[in-house]
Write a protein that holds these residues in place. Structure first.
Motif, PDB file in Angstrom:
ATOM      1  N   VAL A  22       0.848  -1.222   0.000  1.00 36.00           N
ATOM      2  CA  VAL A  22       0.000   0.000   0.000  1.00 36.00           C
ATOM      3  C   VAL A  22       0.871   1.255   0.000  1.00 36.00           C
ATOM      4  O   VAL A  22       0.616   2.242  -0.742  1.00 36.00           O
ATOM      5  CB  VAL A  22      -0.959  -0.017   1.203  1.00 36.00           C
ATOM      6  N   ALA A  23       1.917   1.230   0.839  1.00 37.25           N
ATOM      7  CA  ALA A  23       2.810   2.400   0.879  1.00 37.25           C
ATOM      8  C   ALA A  23       3.492   2.595  -0.470  1.00 37.25           C
ATOM      9  O   ALA A  23       3.658   3.740  -0.936  1.00 37.25           O
ATOM     10  CB  ALA A  23       3.855   2.201   1.981  1.00 37.25           C
ATOM     11  N   LEU A  24       3.877   1.507  -1.122  1.00 33.31           N
ATOM     12  CA  LEU A  24       4.514   1.596  -2.441  1.00 33.31           C
ATOM     13  C   LEU A  24       3.553   2.219  -3.456  1.00 33.31           C
ATOM     14  O   LEU A  24       3.940   3.100  -4.258  1.00 33.31           O
ATOM     15  CB  LEU A  24       4.967   0.193  -2.885  1.00 33.31           C
ATOM     16  N   LEU A  25       2.313   1.802  -3.427  1.00 27.36           N
ATOM     17  CA  LEU A  25       1.320   2.345  -4.367  1.00 27.36           C
ATOM     18  C   LEU A  25       1.070   3.834  -4.117  1.00 27.36           C
ATOM     19  O   LEU A  25       0.933   4.625  -5.074  1.00 27.36           O
ATOM     20  CB  LEU A  25       0.014   1.558  -4.257  1.00 27.36           C
ATOM     21  N   ARG A  30       1.206   9.468  -5.674  1.00 29.96           N
ATOM     22  CA  ARG A  30       1.098  10.852  -5.217  1.00 29.96           C
ATOM     23  C   ARG A  30       2.415  11.627  -5.274  1.00 29.96           C
ATOM     24  O   ARG A  30       2.393  12.847  -5.189  1.00 29.96           O
ATOM     25  CB  ARG A  30       0.581  10.879  -3.781  1.00 29.96           C
ATOM     26  N   THR A  31       3.507  10.958  -5.363  1.00 24.26           N
ATOM     27  CA  THR A  31       4.789  11.686  -5.349  1.00 24.26           C
ATOM     28  C   THR A  31       5.685  11.159  -6.455  1.00 24.26           C
ATOM     29  O   THR A  31       5.378  10.170  -7.107  1.00 24.26           O
ATOM     30  CB  THR A  31       5.506  11.514  -4.006  1.00 24.26           C
ATOM     31  N   ASP A  32       6.788  11.834  -6.597  1.00 22.13           N
ATOM     32  CA  ASP A  32       7.802  11.350  -7.548  1.00 22.13           C
ATOM     33  C   ASP A  32       9.049  10.869  -6.809  1.00 22.13           C
ATOM     34  O   ASP A  32      10.160  10.999  -7.285  1.00 22.13           O
ATOM     35  CB  ASP A  32       8.162  12.483  -8.522  1.00 22.13           C
ATOM     36  N   TRP A  33       8.819  10.273  -5.619  1.00 24.70           N
ATOM     37  CA  TRP A  33       9.947   9.724  -4.836  1.00 24.70           C
ATOM     38  C   TRP A  33      10.290   8.317  -5.357  1.00 24.70           C
ATOM     39  O   TRP A  33       9.896   7.294  -4.838  1.00 24.70           O
ATOM     40  CB  TRP A  33       9.569   9.634  -3.366  1.00 24.70           C
TER      41      TRP A  33
END
Length: 458
Positions: A22-25, A30-33
């Motif tokens: 979930v954190a990966l998704l 939402r970011t470009d990290w």
């Protein structure tokens, strides 16, 4: 409890894996990290590998445990003291199951050894085998009876006697068979009894063996002894008064002849001569019969053997000394082969000498008419384990006819014109009193009498 811990570990790993995914998704959406997303991806892959390893470890341990059970290997142990392992209670259960199986196996092994000890104490031979002939159980009595140190399959007994193997195969449940088996120099009359049973889906035969040769011979000898006792009693009761009467009548006849001669009365010499000859014949035959009865009584009143240590070398030297002059007079060569070892037997030396002298004289008479007559005496210890000392007396005569061979030990049976028929019977009785035996084998040109004696233990 073990499975509860397993489920808890599975849930924690799944929740952690779901959280990372979930954190990966979220990072990707939402970011470009990208570096953070790459690290989360590596972490997710590692958690997937850890989850698979965790699940497969259970399969590996269970598979290893079942494989050990299948091969009856209850020595495998699983570590149960690890602080970080969630399988401690599962491993403890595996160890407990192994211990239980090991106790059952030890109990079965103890029962088998107990059964084996009982079987070894039985005086009869015991053999069990399956339909393929594979031996499941055999006691020492059977091995010694047939001179087989090891027996894995009943077909191996074909080297001893094919008839024995056939009897083992063909005899059915609760049936008996009688088989004659030649083992070395000894002939066995084996009575076997078969019992069949089915265990664990396999058909087994349980066979008991008993050598009844000696019992039959003992019974035969006792029967003859009883017959001879009756005969000698009746013959003696009849012959004694006949002898006395014949002697009395002969004396009275002589007195009557003398008186008539003195009176000058004529005598019928022919009648008197016939009467005198008849009376003399009665007396002569009666005396001869009485002499025979005395000889037969020797068979019934053989003194008990006084067993003492006897050196085999000295015994054979005495035989050679006693008979060498008589053998030379009859132009028969005598050869004696002494054992290499200084062997001792427990025996009555006089009785044993009597047996050997009788056998040597019989051999001398059998070969005296042939070319290069010779009698050999050989003493040796056979190679079989726990074997008895064997003394062979061999002559190079014409041999004993086959139809006579099984009768020569019967009391009073003889093929000699002047023989009494008790020599070999006496010899056999003497050997039985010594705990030994006497056997004979013959073919044209050679006859061998074999004496078997127990060695004196050192």
């Amino acid at each position: 409890m073990a499975f509860k811990s397993f489920r808890l570990n599975m849930l924690l790993r799944l929740l952690l894996l779901i959280t990372v995914i979930v954190a990966l998704l979220l990072v990707l959406y939402r970011t470009d990290w990208f570096i953070t997303a790459f690290c989360l991806l590596l972490l997710a892959l590692f958690q997937i590998y850890d989850l698979l390893y965790f699940v497969e470890r259970t399969n590996r341990d269970i598979s290893s445990f079942l494989e050990a059970i299948r091969h009856s290997d209850f020595t495998q142990r699983f570590a149960t003291k690890s602080k970080t392992s969630s399988y401690n209670k599962l491993y403890q259960s595996f160890n407990d199951i192994s211990d239980a199986f090991q106790k059952v196996k030890a109990k079965e092994q103890a029962h088998y050894l107990y059964l084996q000890a009982i079987v070894e104490q039985v005086g009869a031979g015991i053999l069990t085998f399956d339909e393929s002939g594979e031996v499941r159980l055999v006691n020492q009595v059977t091995k010694e009876m047939f001179h087989v140190p090891h027996l894995k399959n009943v077909e191996a007994l074909a080297r001893v006697s094919p008839e024995l193997v056939h009897a083992l195969r063909s005899t059915g449940h609760n049936e008996k068979a009688l088989v004659t088996v030649q083992v070395g120099q000894a002939q066995l009359l084996v009575n076997l009894h078969v019992t069949e049973m089915v265990t664990q889906g396999q058909k087994l035969k349980i066979v008991t063996f008993q050598n009844i040769q000696s019992e039959l011979e003992e019974q035969e000898l006792q029967t003859w002894q009883k017959v001879i006792r009756v005969l000698t009693h009746e013959i003696m009761n009849s012959i004694t008064p006949v002898i006395s009467l014949a002697s009395t009548v002969s004396g009275m006849l002589e007195q009557e002849v003398i008186e008539k001669y003195k009176k000058g009365e004529p005598l019928d010499e022919e009648v008197l001569g016939d009467m005198q000859a008849g009376l003399q014949t009665i007396e002569r035959r009666s005396t001869g019969m009485q002499s025979f009865v005395k000889n037969y009584r020797r068979l019934m009143r053989l003194p008990a053997s006084e067993l003492k240590p006897v050196k085999v070398r000295d015994l054979l030297h005495n035989i050679h000394h006693l008979l060498s002059s008589q053998m030379q007079a009859n132009k028969v060569e005598i050869k004696i082969f002494l054992p290499e070892e200084n062997l001792m037997v427990l025996a009555d030396e006089e009785q044993l000498e009597q047996v050997l002298i009788n056998l040597v004289k019989n051999g001398m008479e059998a070969c005296a008419a042939g070319e290069h007559p010779c009698v050999e005496i050989i003493a040796y210890l056979p190679e079989q384990e726990n074997a008895k000392l064997q003394i062979d007396v061999t002559d190079n005569g014409t041999g004993i006819p086959e139809d006579v061979l099984d009768k020569i030990f019967i009391p009073f049976y003889t093929t000699k014109e002047q023989g009494s028929g008790i020599g070999l019977s006496l010899s056999k009785q003497i050997m039985r009193q010594h705990g030994g035996n006497i056997r004979v084998r013959s073919q044209p040109g050679e006859t061998t009498f074999s004496l078997q004696l127990r060695l004196m233990k050192k």
